[in-house]
Design an enzyme around this catalytic site. Structure first.
Site, PDB file in Angstrom:
ATOM      1  N   LYS A 150       6.649  -3.979  -4.730  1.00 23.67           N
ATOM      2  CA  LYS A 150       8.068  -3.615  -4.785  1.00 23.67           C
ATOM      3  C   LYS A 150       8.635  -3.454  -3.381  1.00 23.67           C
ATOM      4  O   LYS A 150       9.747  -3.845  -3.104  1.00 23.67           O
ATOM      5  CB  LYS A 150       8.213  -2.294  -5.576  1.00 23.67           C
ATOM      6  CG  LYS A 150       9.643  -1.818  -5.746  1.00 23.67           C
ATOM      7  CD  LYS A 150      10.396  -2.687  -6.721  1.00 23.67           C
ATOM      8  CE  LYS A 150      11.838  -2.272  -6.901  1.00 23.67           C
ATOM      9  NZ  LYS A 150      12.640  -3.370  -7.472  1.00 23.67           N
ATOM     10  N   GLU A 191       8.878 -14.766 -10.875  1.00 23.37           N
ATOM     11  CA  GLU A 191       8.087 -13.589 -10.511  1.00 23.37           C
ATOM     12  C   GLU A 191       7.504 -12.871 -11.718  1.00 23.37           C
ATOM     13  O   GLU A 191       6.398 -12.349 -11.633  1.00 23.37           O
ATOM     14  CB  GLU A 191       8.833 -12.645  -9.560  1.00 23.37           C
ATOM     15  CG  GLU A 191      10.093 -12.011 -10.075  1.00 23.37           C
ATOM     16  CD  GLU A 191      10.821 -11.183  -9.005  1.00 23.37           C
ATOM     17  OE1 GLU A 191      12.015 -10.971  -9.133  1.00 23.37           O
ATOM     18  OE2 GLU A 191      10.173 -10.728  -8.048  1.00 23.37           O
ATOM     19  N   GLU A 226      18.682 -16.854  -7.893  1.00 25.62           N
ATOM     20  CA  GLU A 226      18.207 -15.538  -8.313  1.00 25.62           C
ATOM     21  C   GLU A 226      17.610 -15.598  -9.728  1.00 25.62           C
ATOM     22  O   GLU A 226      16.577 -14.992 -10.002  1.00 25.62           O
ATOM     23  CB  GLU A 226      19.362 -14.519  -8.226  1.00 25.62           C
ATOM     24  CG  GLU A 226      19.037 -13.132  -8.755  1.00 25.62           C
ATOM     25  CD  GLU A 226      17.894 -12.425  -8.028  1.00 25.62           C
ATOM     26  OE1 GLU A 226      17.431 -12.905  -6.986  1.00 25.62           O
ATOM     27  OE2 GLU A 226      17.441 -11.393  -8.549  1.00 25.62           O
ATOM     28  N   TRP A 266      -2.714  -2.774  -1.701  1.00 20.67           N
ATOM     29  CA  TRP A 266      -2.244  -4.124  -2.049  1.00 20.67           C
ATOM     30  C   TRP A 266      -2.946  -5.046  -1.062  1.00 20.67           C
ATOM     31  O   TRP A 266      -2.645  -5.036   0.136  1.00 20.67           O
ATOM     32  CB  TRP A 266      -0.726  -4.186  -1.895  1.00 20.67           C
ATOM     33  CG  TRP A 266      -0.109  -5.466  -2.378  1.00 20.67           C
ATOM     34  CD1 TRP A 266       0.209  -5.800  -3.667  1.00 20.67           C
ATOM     35  CD2 TRP A 266       0.293  -6.583  -1.577  1.00 20.67           C
ATOM     36  NE1 TRP A 266       0.761  -7.053  -3.708  1.00 20.67           N
ATOM     37  CE2 TRP A 266       0.829  -7.559  -2.442  1.00 20.67           C
ATOM     38  CE3 TRP A 266       0.243  -6.863  -0.208  1.00 20.67           C
ATOM     39  CZ2 TRP A 266       1.310  -8.776  -1.989  1.00 20.67           C
ATOM     40  CZ3 TRP A 266       0.727  -8.083   0.255  1.00 20.67           C
ATOM     41  CH2 TRP A 266       1.263  -9.019  -0.650  1.00 20.67           C
ATOM     42  N   CYS A 289       0.823  -1.214   0.000  1.00 20.55           N
ATOM     43  CA  CYS A 289       0.000   0.000   0.000  1.00 20.55           C
ATOM     44  C   CYS A 289       0.854   1.259   0.000  1.00 20.55           C
ATOM     45  O   CYS A 289       1.952   1.282   0.557  1.00 20.55           O
ATOM     46  CB  CYS A 289      -0.873   0.030   1.242  1.00 20.55           C
ATOM     47  SG  CYS A 289      -1.922  -1.400   1.401  1.00 20.55           S
ATOM     48  N   LYS A 297      13.753 -14.656 -10.713  1.00 20.47           N
ATOM     49  CA  LYS A 297      13.403 -13.693 -11.784  1.00 20.47           C
ATOM     50  C   LYS A 297      12.355 -14.303 -12.702  1.00 20.47           C
ATOM     51  O   LYS A 297      11.355 -13.677 -13.025  1.00 20.47           O
ATOM     52  CB  LYS A 297      14.624 -13.321 -12.642  1.00 20.47           C
ATOM     53  CG  LYS A 297      15.644 -12.396 -12.064  1.00 20.47           C
ATOM     54  CD  LYS A 297      15.237 -10.956 -11.948  1.00 20.47           C
ATOM     55  CE  LYS A 297      14.508 -10.645 -10.675  1.00 20.47           C
ATOM     56  NZ  LYS A 297      15.148 -10.592  -9.439  1.00 20.47           N
ATOM     57  N   ASN A 307      -1.582   1.874   5.630  1.00 19.74           N
ATOM     58  CA  ASN A 307      -0.599   0.911   5.121  1.00 19.74           C
ATOM     59  C   ASN A 307      -0.146   0.084   6.313  1.00 19.74           C
ATOM     60  O   ASN A 307       0.209   0.646   7.347  1.00 19.74           O
ATOM     61  CB  ASN A 307       0.592   1.660   4.489  1.00 19.74           C
ATOM     62  CG  ASN A 307       1.737   0.734   4.130  1.00 19.74           C
ATOM     63  OD1 ASN A 307       1.558  -0.463   3.980  1.00 19.74           O
ATOM     64  ND2 ASN A 307       2.929   1.299   4.007  1.00 19.74           N
ATOM     65  N   GLY A 308      -0.179  -1.239   6.168  1.00 19.02           N
ATOM     66  CA  GLY A 308       0.260  -2.097   7.272  1.00 19.02           C
ATOM     67  C   GLY A 308      -0.791  -3.146   7.568  1.00 19.02           C
ATOM     68  O   GLY A 308      -1.717  -3.357   6.782  1.00 19.02           O
ATOM     69  N   ARG A 318       5.186   0.345  -6.241  1.00 17.49           N
ATOM     70  CA  ARG A 318       5.181  -0.531  -5.056  1.00 17.49           C
ATOM     71  C   ARG A 318       4.279  -1.741  -5.242  1.00 17.49           C
ATOM     72  O   ARG A 318       4.409  -2.712  -4.507  1.00 17.49           O
ATOM     73  CB  ARG A 318       4.688   0.259  -3.831  1.00 17.49           C
ATOM     74  CG  ARG A 318       5.601   1.387  -3.444  1.00 17.49           C
ATOM     75  CD  ARG A 318       4.893   2.374  -2.545  1.00 17.49           C
ATOM     76  NE  ARG A 318       4.669   1.860  -1.213  1.00 17.49           N
ATOM     77  CZ  ARG A 318       5.480   2.054  -0.190  1.00 17.49           C
ATOM     78  NH1 ARG A 318       6.598   2.720  -0.358  1.00 17.49           N
ATOM     79  NH2 ARG A 318       5.201   1.588   0.994  1.00 17.49           N
ATOM     80  N   HIS A 337      18.866 -36.783  -5.773  1.00 20.16           N
ATOM     81  CA  HIS A 337      18.323 -37.281  -4.511  1.00 20.16           C
ATOM     82  C   HIS A 337      16.805 -37.136  -4.471  1.00 20.16           C
ATOM     83  O   HIS A 337      16.214 -37.051  -3.391  1.00 20.16           O
ATOM     84  CB  HIS A 337      18.990 -36.568  -3.333  1.00 20.16           C
ATOM     85  CG  HIS A 337      20.456 -36.881  -3.249  1.00 20.16           C
ATOM     86  ND1 HIS A 337      20.929 -38.065  -2.748  1.00 20.16           N
ATOM     87  CD2 HIS A 337      21.541 -36.185  -3.665  1.00 20.16           C
ATOM     88  CE1 HIS A 337      22.252 -38.082  -2.834  1.00 20.16           C
ATOM     89  NE2 HIS A 337      22.643 -36.957  -3.394  1.00 20.16           N
TER      90      HIS A 337
HETATM   91  C1  AGP Z   1      13.151  -9.414  -6.271  1.00 18.64           C
HETATM   92  O1  AGP Z   1      12.995  -9.345  -7.633  1.00 18.64           O
HETATM   93  C2  AGP Z   1      11.982  -9.264  -5.463  1.00 18.64           C
HETATM   94  N1  AGP Z   1      11.015  -8.440  -6.001  1.00 18.64           N
HETATM   95  C3  AGP Z   1      12.117  -9.392  -3.966  1.00 18.64           C
HETATM   96  O2  AGP Z   1      12.561 -10.681  -3.718  1.00 18.64           O
HETATM   97  C4  AGP Z   1      12.995  -8.391  -3.177  1.00 18.64           C
HETATM   98  O3  AGP Z   1      14.345  -8.601  -3.475  1.00 18.64           O
HETATM   99  C5  AGP Z   1      12.714  -8.556  -1.678  1.00 18.64           C
HETATM  100  O4  AGP Z   1      11.360  -8.287  -1.434  1.00 18.64           O
HETATM  101  C6  AGP Z   1      13.576  -7.677  -0.818  1.00 18.64           C
HETATM  102  O5  AGP Z   1      13.320  -6.322  -1.024  1.00 18.64           O
HETATM  103  P1  AGP Z   1      14.318  -5.227  -0.512  1.00 18.64           P
HETATM  104  O6  AGP Z   1      15.612  -5.426  -1.209  1.00 18.64           O
HETATM  105  O7  AGP Z   1      13.664  -3.920  -0.865  1.00 18.64           O
HETATM  106  O8  AGP Z   1      14.460  -5.406   0.963  1.00 18.64           O
END
Ligand code: AGP
Length: 593
Positions: free
Chosen positions: A588, A475, A468, A74, A2, A472, A98-99, A28, A491
């Site tokens: 974000k 997501e 990583e 959100w 949010c 990518k 927000n929260g 965000r 395994h």
């Molecule tokens: C990565 O592409 C993500 N969107 C997510 O994993 C992100 O790295 C994670 O939420 C941590 O965010 P920050 O670096 O703002 O703490």
């Protein structure tokens, strides 16, 4: 997550200003948007499911208003629909939040017994009713909000209007970010500073349980006592929310990496790493982060352990905050975060500080909570990152961690000269640009974009990068992918490999290359479509596609290895017509736990 904006000032353009700031918070992630504004002494509320664009169609921007609060939601409690969207209004109170109010069910029960009824499924509406109840009880706005801070559990940033004080904007926060922006004859509240930079770069940071009362001046109260706050100035790069020639922010940000990596490496190497902290003094180093930030810790682990002989413990913040932590009298904890506002990472930082353990933050967002609260901060200087999937902030984090490991190796005289690495860093911009431009990633993406399962494998540092790369892909393309240390596949998981199952293999780490090659053969024999990212030519029988990356010093290698994986994920998502910059369900800045 949010986003909150509020405006109060002499201008009658509160709607225009609030909405233009709200658009800066779109990155965000959100699924509905809303606004409450004062017009002709009335509080008018408009909210719409979906994008801010939809809300804008419901607004008349010529309507005069001096005060407004706006929100991007959100969804956490209740579907993304118009009823659950903010602002909420109960009795005398209209607010945005927000929260997460964790004790909302308990409060709901109490409020229902007092006769309150609710329209939405949200925790926010309960918070709103609670303020109304406390206001009626105390007959004083400040006292009501102060009592609220003692009752609410969880995290909250709130922008509040009382219907009998419509020239005043109230704001309050705990564990969710909120700042007050200050301009001539006008004030803002916002979830982050860049959102209001179009109007002002002067701001006050609200601390937990501060209450801001804003009309023709700003007064901040803490436990009912007025407190004086310094006005800060945000003097960093203006957020460039323009895609330029690129179709997506993600692609733009991938292409910004060569310059960012070049600058970080060379500015630190040119002065022989002297501005970076010396971590050789510590006996125990924990690195904490979430998602991609956690992956950077795993990359750093190999560099510190194998090349600087320093043990590293990597932790996911949402686990670290609740587990037993082991500190020594020579511990340091490093926190990695792009946004500097991630709720779990911030909670860990506060936990560690309560134990009086030194803290170092590696952060991208200037002035963010983690940057402010850590003992030391290193900024990653990647510029604002808009795409939800991190690319340039990730490589900048890896770059800083690699330099910290290099400094340890140099200090301990494991590496005696920086000359070679300096030499290769001068070429890094060209090398990285070529890596982005000279391979046909789209061609490879076309071979895998319809698959529903993809595997990633690698060993040690290559495993960290594989994690990583897999994140990518997941997501932004919504394709399920799983990542394994290459030797672990047999395994159990190898049972899932069948004809044409893509297995993306990272193979840059010489020390253990032959072992990974054996694992490639195991999956190839079972019909897998093998795509290898390697820094050397390989026997063509091993792969279906080989992406060659330049072989560079090990401290720089992982910075390059991830780039083909970013581009593969990008093209796969594009072929699947996904919303690349704003993937579904993701935010974000993850400001709730
Ligand atoms: C990565 O592409 C993500 N969107 C997510 O994993 C992100 O790295 C994670 O939420 C941590 O965010 P920050 O670096 O703002 O703490």
């Amino acid at each position: 997550m949010c986003g909150i904006i509020g405006y109060v000032g002499k201008s009658t353009k509160a709607i225009t200003k609030t909405i233009s700031c709200l658009e800066k918070l779109e990155y965000r992630g959100y699924d509905s948007a809303g606004i409450a504004y004062i017009n002709n002494n009335q509080i008018i509320i408009k909210k719409e499911r979906g994008r801010i664009e939809a809300l804008k169609k419901e607004l008349d921007f010529n309507t005069n208003s001096n005060l407004a609060i706006a929100h991007t939601r959100w969804a956490t409690h209740g579907d993304a629909n118009n009823i659950n969207a903010h602002p909420h209004q109960v009795g005398h109170v209209t607010l945005v939040h927000n929260g997460i109010i964790e004790n909302y069910l308990e409060l709901k029960d109490m409020l229902e017994k007092l006769g309150y009824t609710f329209k939405s499924e949200t925790d926010t509406e309960i918070g709103c009713a609670m303020i109304d109840y406390l206001y009626q009880k105390n007959n004083n706005h400040l006292k009501a909000l102060n009592e609220l801070t003692k009752i609410l559990k969880g995290s909250y940033a709130l922008g509040i209007i009382f219907d009998d004080d419509i020239n005043t904007l109230y704001a309050i926060r705990k564990d969710s970010p909120l700042i007050v922006g200050i301009n001539k004859d006008e004030f803002f509240i916002a979830s982050d500073i860049p959102a209001i930079l179009e109007y002002t770069n002067k701001y006050i940071t609200l601390e937990d349980n501060d209450i801001a009362m804003i009309n023709n001046e700003v007064k901040i109260y803490h436990h009912l006592k007025e407190v004086k706050k310094d006005i800060q100035s945000f003097d960093y790069e203006y957020v460039n929310q323009d895609k330029g020639k690129y179709e997506h922010f993600m692609l733009k940000e991938i292409n910004e990496q060569p310059a960012i990596i070049y600058n970080l490496l060379n500015e630190n190497l040119d002065n022989n790493l002297k501005d970076l902290p010396d971590l050789t003094h510590y006996k125990r180093i924990d690195i904490v982060g979430c998602g991609s930030a956690y992956h950077t810790a795993l990359v750093a682990k190999t560099l510190f352990e194998e090349y600087a002989s320093i043990e590293i413990n990597c932790y996911i913040a949402s686990e670290y905050r609740y587990q037993r932590n082991f500190y020594t009298d020579k511990s340091i904890v490093i926190f990695i975060s792009q946004s500097g506002e991630t709720a779990d990472t911030l909670a860990c930082l506060r936990k560690v500080k309560d134990h009086n353990i030194p803290t170092l933050a590696i952060v991208n967002a200037y002035g963010s909570s983690i940057a402010r609260e850590a003992d030391q901060v290193i900024y990653t200087k990647a510029g604002s990152e808009i795409a939800v999937a991190t690319t340039k902030a990730y490589t900048a984090q890896v770059t800083i961690l690699s330099l910290l490991a290099l400094k340890c190796a140099y200090k301990k005289k494991i590496i005696t000269s920086l000359d070679d690495i300096k030499e290769s860093c001068h070429q890094i911009k060209d090398i990285t640009n070529k890596l982005i431009k000279n391979t046909d990633y789209l061609k490879i993406a076309k071979k895998i974009y319809k698959k529903r399962d993809i595997f990633f494998i690698g060993r040690l540092i290559d495993y960290a990068t594989a994690l990583e790369g897999s994140l990518k892909l997941k997501e932004i393309s919504y394709i399920n992918s799983a990542t394994y240390p290459a030797g672990e596949l047999k395994h159990g998981t190898i049972s899932l490999v069948e004809k044409d199952t893509p297995v993306i293999t990272i193979l840059t780490y010489d020390a253990i290359k032959d072992k990974t090659i054996s694992n490639i053969k195991e999956v190839k024999t079972r019909g897998a479509r093998v795509i290898i990212i390697s820094n050397q030519e390989l026997d063509s029988q091993l792969y279906d596609d080989l992406i060659i990356i330049p072989k560079v010093n090990i401290f720089i290698q992982p910075i390059l290895t991830i780039i083909p994986l970013q581009l593969l994920a990008y093209h796969v998502a594009k072929l699947n017509k996904c919303d690349i910059d704003k993937p579904r369900n993701l935010a974000k800045s993850v400001t709730v736990e």
